[in-house]
Scaffold this active site. Sequence first.
Site, mmCIF file in Angstrom:
data_model
loop_
_atom_site.group_PDB
_atom_site.id
_atom_site.type_symbol
_atom_site.label_atom_id
_atom_site.label_comp_id
_atom_site.label_asym_id
_atom_site.label_seq_id
_atom_site.Cartn_x
_atom_site.Cartn_y
_atom_site.Cartn_z
ATOM 1 N N TYR A 131 -14.821 -11.776 0.369
ATOM 2 C CA TYR A 131 -15.285 -10.649 -0.205
ATOM 3 C C TYR A 131 -16.566 -10.831 -0.973
ATOM 4 O O TYR A 131 -17.593 -10.302 -0.741
ATOM 5 C CB TYR A 131 -14.580 -9.565 -0.889
ATOM 6 N N ASP B 192 -6.819 -2.979 -7.313
ATOM 7 C CA ASP B 192 -7.249 -3.555 -6.247
ATOM 8 C C ASP B 192 -7.480 -5.245 -6.358
ATOM 9 O O ASP B 192 -7.656 -5.367 -7.622
ATOM 10 C CB ASP B 192 -8.479 -2.839 -5.851
ATOM 11 N N ARG C 49 -6.749 10.841 -6.411
ATOM 12 C CA ARG C 49 -8.030 10.177 -6.269
ATOM 13 C C ARG C 49 -9.267 10.804 -6.505
ATOM 14 O O ARG C 49 -10.328 10.512 -6.908
ATOM 15 C CB ARG C 49 -7.883 9.671 -4.623
ATOM 16 N N ARG D 1 0.926 -1.039 0.009
ATOM 17 C CA ARG D 1 0.046 -0.079 -0.272
ATOM 18 C C ARG D 1 0.796 1.211 -0.058
ATOM 19 O O ARG D 1 0.467 2.268 0.574
ATOM 20 C CB ARG D 1 -1.044 0.223 1.239
ATOM 21 N N ARG E 36 -3.793 6.731 0.837
ATOM 22 C CA ARG E 36 -4.243 8.056 1.252
ATOM 23 C C ARG E 36 -3.209 8.809 2.439
ATOM 24 O O ARG E 36 -3.531 9.904 2.653
ATOM 25 C CB ARG E 36 -5.540 7.756 2.029
HETATM 26 O O1 CP3 Z 1 0.087 -1.509 -2.426
HETATM 27 C C1 CP3 Z 1 -0.290 -0.694 -3.367
HETATM 28 O O2 CP3 Z 1 0.133 0.394 -3.222
HETATM 29 C C2 CP3 Z 1 -1.094 -1.270 -4.416
HETATM 30 C C3 CP3 Z 1 -2.390 -1.028 -4.466
HETATM 31 C C4 CP3 Z 1 -3.190 -1.953 -3.800
HETATM 32 C C5 CP3 Z 1 -4.771 -1.396 -3.133
HETATM 33 N N1 CP3 Z 1 -5.118 -2.568 -2.719
HETATM 34 C C6 CP3 Z 1 -5.033 -0.066 -3.487
HETATM 35 C C7 CP3 Z 1 -6.377 0.468 -2.546
HETATM 36 C C8 CP3 Z 1 -3.307 -3.239 -3.324
HETATM 37 C C9 CP3 Z 1 -1.918 -4.274 -3.654
HETATM 38 C C10 CP3 Z 1 -4.384 -3.641 -2.467
HETATM 39 C C11 CP3 Z 1 -4.598 -4.972 -2.212
HETATM 40 C C12 CP3 Z 1 -6.036 -5.178 -1.294
HETATM 41 N N2 CP3 Z 1 -7.073 -4.906 -1.703
HETATM 42 C C13 CP3 Z 1 -5.886 -6.344 -0.435
HETATM 43 C C14 CP3 Z 1 -4.972 -7.310 -0.136
HETATM 44 C C15 CP3 Z 1 -3.866 -6.484 0.881
HETATM 45 C C16 CP3 Z 1 -4.520 -6.043 2.110
HETATM 46 O O3 CP3 Z 1 -4.516 -4.879 2.612
HETATM 47 O O4 CP3 Z 1 -4.814 -7.039 3.111
HETATM 48 C C17 CP3 Z 1 -7.343 -6.276 0.199
HETATM 49 C C18 CP3 Z 1 -7.873 -7.268 1.247
HETATM 50 C C19 CP3 Z 1 -7.873 -5.312 -0.835
HETATM 51 C C20 CP3 Z 1 -9.543 -5.046 -0.667
HETATM 52 C C21 CP3 Z 1 -9.746 -3.602 -0.263
HETATM 53 N N3 CP3 Z 1 -9.491 -2.549 -0.946
HETATM 54 C C22 CP3 Z 1 -10.254 -2.940 1.079
HETATM 55 C C23 CP3 Z 1 -10.385 -3.893 2.399
HETATM 56 C C24 CP3 Z 1 -10.274 -1.657 0.983
HETATM 57 C C25 CP3 Z 1 -10.707 -0.624 1.956
HETATM 58 C C26 CP3 Z 1 -9.742 -0.375 3.037
HETATM 59 C C27 CP3 Z 1 -9.235 1.082 2.837
HETATM 60 O O5 CP3 Z 1 -7.986 1.249 3.136
HETATM 61 O O6 CP3 Z 1 -10.048 1.924 2.510
HETATM 62 C C28 CP3 Z 1 -9.814 -1.237 -0.317
HETATM 63 C C29 CP3 Z 1 -9.611 0.044 -0.951
HETATM 64 C C30 CP3 Z 1 -8.239 0.486 -1.501
HETATM 65 N N4 CP3 Z 1 -7.383 -0.263 -2.067
HETATM 66 C C31 CP3 Z 1 -7.677 1.636 -1.216
HETATM 67 C C32 CP3 Z 1 -6.345 1.664 -2.002
HETATM 68 C C33 CP3 Z 1 -5.328 2.536 -2.025
HETATM 69 C C34 CP3 Z 1 -8.210 2.713 -0.454
HETATM 70 C C35 CP3 Z 1 -9.366 3.403 -1.252
HETATM 71 C C36 CP3 Z 1 -9.248 4.908 -1.413
HETATM 72 O O7 CP3 Z 1 -8.255 5.536 -1.664
HETATM 73 O O8 CP3 Z 1 -10.359 5.604 -1.312
#
Ligand code: CP3
Length: 350
Positions: free
Chosen positions: A157, A81, A44, A31, A35
């Site tokens: 999910y 994602d 974003r 990640r 944010r």
């Molecule tokens: O790592 C990186 O920089 C690459 C991008 C990346 C994202 N999600 C961007 C994202 C990667 C590799 C993921 C993987 C992901 N997504 C996982 C596996 C890793 C982990 O965290 O366990 C999972 C379970 C998800 C599912 C997911 N996507 C969730 C649970 C959420 C909400 C949580 C949150 O932080 O809001 C997301 C949204 C998400 N994916 C965001 C980002 C940057 C935040 C959304 C936003 O910017 O509004």
Amino acid sequence: MAPSDKNLPDKKLLRALAGETLSPPPIWLMRQAGRYLPEYRETRAKAASFLDFCFTPDLAVEATLQPIRRYGFDAAILFSDILVIPHALGQRVWFEEGSGPRLEAIETAADLATLSATHLHERLAAVYETLRRLRAELPAETALIGFAGAPWTVASYMVEGGSSRDFAHAKLWAYQRPDEFQRLIDLLTAATADYLVAQVEAGAEVLQLFESWAGVWPEPAFRRWCLEPAKEIRQRLRLAAPAVPMIQFPRGAGALYAACAAEGGFEGLGLDTTVPLDWAGKVLQGQATLQGNLDPLVLVAGGEILRRETARILGALGNRPFVFNLGHGIVPETPPEHVAALVEQIRAPR
Ligand code: CP3
């Protein structure tokens, strides 16, 4: 010669995953685009929705490059994602501000029958375009990581309709109607392998498989729903892209990390924050390049605890093949200057 062969000597992440011990070790952070960065929040805001963000190459390329510009990480991870796969299989997926991902839950065999991989690649075409552009734009020393969610984590999910506290719907489905649940896992295993092969064709040089919810199963179920699909995906990629190393991240697997290291066939193994380092060094490090495992909240805390924990991890794992990372993703509250301090400490002469 595959592109990754040509680049092998320059890229520290590829060298570490090939079994070299590097001092300092390569560093990237799960990640790393997100944010906590003001420039991310600005990008974003230009997208109507989070999925639109992932599917707009201009924006996804920009988000991927932001942490590289700021910190010079040794690898860039594709901005996307894990939930683009359910979307590409025809399930409705959306992201709500504050409450995370939402999906129209699948609950029955009839729901399963509505999913199809027929349009997989056309629905993910923008992701491949993002990778092609990144491969052209990244500095020569920066490796490009593609990724996917592992089948169980993605299935959780899909069945729960979003994040879950106990995974009761998905686990009960697996326990009560395992043959049916197997069909969902098989569909995801095949689609995920196809998706990762296409990511390599578009320029990904390393692949990480995120099994974020590995830690919820007894051993037999872990083997069936997590380890077997991971092995299958690893084998499919070995046939299609033999030169591309893969990292398995079975978060929460506990003692079953040993089974992953022994049987998974992955070059890299991502450790979550709770894995004891002495144990990891003894039991796991001979079998895979280890990656991890700083607590993301230590990175929020910063200061002395950040220096001490970073030194502890480097001391325990840094004298054999190792990649520095967190034990889970960066959280939005992370001060960007703490990330700079971490990178500086990793790269300071020792
Ligand atoms: O790592 C990186 O920089 C690459 C991008 C990346 C994202 N999600 C961007 C994202 C990667 C590799 C993921 C993987 C992901 N997504 C996982 C596996 C890793 C982990 O965290 O366990 C999972 C379970 C998800 C599912 C997911 N996507 C969730 C649970 C959420 C909400 C949580 C949150 O932080 O809001 C997301 C949204 C998400 N994916 C965001 C980002 C940057 C935040 C959304 C936003 O910017 O509004």
